[in-house]
Write a protein that holds these residues in place. Sequence first.
Motif, mmCIF file in Angstrom:
data_model
loop_
_atom_site.group_PDB
_atom_site.id
_atom_site.type_symbol
_atom_site.label_atom_id
_atom_site.label_comp_id
_atom_site.label_asym_id
_atom_site.label_seq_id
_atom_site.Cartn_x
_atom_site.Cartn_y
_atom_site.Cartn_z
ATOM 1 N N PRO A 28 0.837 -1.204 0.000
ATOM 2 C CA PRO A 28 0.000 0.000 0.000
ATOM 3 C C PRO A 28 0.873 1.256 0.000
ATOM 4 N N ARG A 29 0.342 2.346 -0.584
ATOM 5 C CA ARG A 29 1.096 3.604 -0.616
ATOM 6 C C ARG A 29 0.303 4.700 0.075
ATOM 7 N N LEU A 30 0.982 5.387 0.997
ATOM 8 C CA LEU A 30 0.403 6.529 1.698
ATOM 9 C C LEU A 30 1.200 7.770 1.342
ATOM 10 N N SER A 207 -1.559 4.868 13.068
ATOM 11 C CA SER A 207 -2.794 4.099 13.221
ATOM 12 C C SER A 207 -3.433 3.825 11.864
ATOM 13 N N LEU A 208 -3.461 4.838 11.002
ATOM 14 C CA LEU A 208 -4.012 4.643 9.658
ATOM 15 C C LEU A 208 -3.151 3.672 8.863
ATOM 16 N N MET A 209 -1.835 3.779 9.009
ATOM 17 C CA MET A 209 -0.942 2.858 8.308
ATOM 18 C C MET A 209 -1.176 1.417 8.762
ATOM 19 N N ALA A 210 -1.391 1.228 10.060
ATOM 20 C CA ALA A 210 -1.683 -0.116 10.555
ATOM 21 C C ALA A 210 -2.990 -0.632 9.956
ATOM 22 N N MET A 214 0.195 -1.632 6.441
ATOM 23 C CA MET A 214 1.556 -1.274 6.067
ATOM 24 C C MET A 214 2.428 -0.928 7.272
ATOM 25 N N TRP A 215 1.934 -1.194 8.483
ATOM 26 C CA TRP A 215 2.710 -0.910 9.696
ATOM 27 C C TRP A 215 2.362 -1.950 10.740
ATOM 28 N N ASP A 216 3.389 -2.662 11.265
ATOM 29 C CA ASP A 216 3.086 -3.753 12.203
ATOM 30 C C ASP A 216 3.650 -3.523 13.605
ATOM 31 N N ALA A 217 4.196 -2.338 13.885
ATOM 32 C CA ALA A 217 4.655 -2.035 15.236
ATOM 33 C C ALA A 217 3.463 -1.609 16.089
ATOM 34 N N PRO A 218 3.572 -1.759 17.403
ATOM 35 C CA PRO A 218 2.480 -1.305 18.272
ATOM 36 C C PRO A 218 2.224 0.191 18.094
ATOM 37 N N VAL A 219 0.949 0.550 18.132
ATOM 38 C CA VAL A 219 0.540 1.952 17.986
ATOM 39 C C VAL A 219 -0.202 2.368 19.247
#
Length: 306
Positions: A28-30, A207-210, A214-219
Amino acid sequence: MIQEVVRVPLAVGEDLVIQKRRIGSGGPRLCVVTGTHGDELEGQYVAWRLNRLLQDNREHLHGTVDIYPALNPLGISTMTRGMPLCDLDMNRTFPGGRDGAMSELIAARIMEDITGADACIDIHASNIFLREIPQVRINVNTAEKLVPLAKYLNMNLIWIHAAATVLESTLAHSLNAAGTPTLVVEMGIGIRITRSFGEQLLTGILSLMAHLGMWDAPVAPIAPPIVSSDGAVSFVNANFPGVFFPAVAHGVRVEKGQELGVVADPLTGGIRETLHSPATGLLFTLREYPVVYEGSLIARVLGGSV
């Protein structure tokens, strides 16, 4: 990787260059966009922090983030809201055209570069006159599609506003019309940086990336925003010229009839008028620049909010 979005030759052998930083690849692209107005600097802090965070945590990124810190670099350099060379509001030139004037060519190239992204966040600040709480502003015609995404951005308010012809020439409207979901963030005040607001939005971006996968670290947890429409917003305007002295803090809950401040006359020592809240609710806009004239916007109150 630093990439050129557009380069346009100027006088005396110089070029106007708009650049972006691309971090990651595939997936995905942001797109995170700011600096459209040269006197709106809140997004500069967000671009800086997001750059550093993603660079230091690449292992958690599964997609592509494009960061555009300065769509109007000359405006930022000269602290000018519009594009200095043509005295235009850049956010009234989209979608532009490759065969048009310089401003239209720049707008067209920006559109081409962003179109097709899975989401775009267009970060603005208020002007030098008003202070705004962190909010997402959404046209009523795109509310069904955009409100679910906006709820991830960790903003205090989602303001769904009525359609207006002038909005058709903005970057957000043009991108949404082209099928790229674009959220407009407004926060803070012109020519200033409010770090707490920037950190709040940074959490929302992660949060939106998760949500986009596209983001797997804790938010960090995000607070649910107030969602409102034009019908719930009351406006307070000055009826006399003078100097506005507020009686309340920005971002607090006010009661109907509560004093918001006075318009004073420094020449006579008198008070031209005392302004009161027209509704009970959240004071989400408050006058920052003290000199006012008849009709100057003083405040906006979101009725019924908590």
